[in-house]
Design an enzyme around this catalytic site. Sequence first.
Site, PDB file in Angstrom:
ATOM      1  N   CYS A   4       0.843  -1.197   0.000  1.00  0.00           N
ATOM      2  CA  CYS A   4       0.000   0.000   0.000  1.00  0.00           C
ATOM      3  C   CYS A   4       0.886   1.259   0.000  1.00  0.00           C
ATOM      4  O   CYS A   4       1.536   1.547  -0.983  1.00  0.00           O
ATOM      5  CB  CYS A   4      -0.962  -0.046   1.182  1.00  0.00           C
ATOM      6  N   HIS A  19      -3.354  -5.805   1.026  1.00  0.00           N
ATOM      7  CA  HIS A  19      -2.644  -6.041   2.282  1.00  0.00           C
ATOM      8  C   HIS A  19      -2.562  -7.524   2.634  1.00  0.00           C
ATOM      9  O   HIS A  19      -3.428  -8.047   3.349  1.00  0.00           O
ATOM     10  CB  HIS A  19      -3.360  -5.313   3.425  1.00  0.00           C
ATOM     11  N   GLU A  47      -0.649  -8.900   4.758  1.00  0.00           N
ATOM     12  CA  GLU A  47      -0.422  -9.042   6.198  1.00  0.00           C
ATOM     13  C   GLU A  47      -1.727  -9.044   6.989  1.00  0.00           C
ATOM     14  O   GLU A  47      -1.752  -9.423   8.167  1.00  0.00           O
ATOM     15  CB  GLU A  47       0.521  -7.940   6.703  1.00  0.00           C
TER      16      GLU A  47
END
EC number: 6.3.5.3
Length: 227
Positions: A86, A194, A196
């Site tokens: 991002c 994302h 994660e």
Amino acid sequence: MKFAVIVFPGSNCDLDMYHAVKDALGEEAEYVFHTETSLEGYDGVLLPGGFSYGDYLRCGAIARFSPIMEEVKRFAAEGKTVLGVCNGFQILVEAGLLPGVLHRNNGLKFMCRTVELKVENTKTRFTSDYLPGETISIPIAHGEGNYHCDDATYAMLQTNGQIAFTYVDNPNGSRGDIAGITNKAGNVLGMMPHPERAVELLTGGTDGLKLFTSLVKQGAHHAKTTV
């Protein structure tokens, strides 16, 4: 592997990145602040999402001048692993480590939802645990995720297999549905979604975990072959 999670003023996904590596993956991770000038002892660098320096000027435009970024450039030039997610992707583009630019989303709205991605290239150190053409669900949260590049750059990305992920249903207007790209050497990946935030069932899914397991396996292999 030991990872450096770079923290800029305005980073807000650094804790998510740390958790993904430390708790979900079981690898070492440490926070490294933007004012530092050394990445000695680290095997991988992670640039998290957020709003570095308040996104003034352009997203990532100020962060790329942080002292740590010269070291990130050196780190990448040595063939070591760098992942930007991002805002981290935006910083890598601004720093010249990845080609292209990131514009405001089509419709000029901030988007926060889970999207489907197609794995375009499984022959990178970030994607080797995925299947060719696999569809995965990963969250997005961005207002400036519209990837753009000129025709020559786009042709280069295609020819070199640098397009790692594409959107199944393009949410932001990115050229060629691009969601993530690598550099030509394949050791730097930037992506808007994302991974994660998709490493545990508790938070909605584990489709992002294979990116990190790929990274560890391939990163360790690369480290052995370059010693």
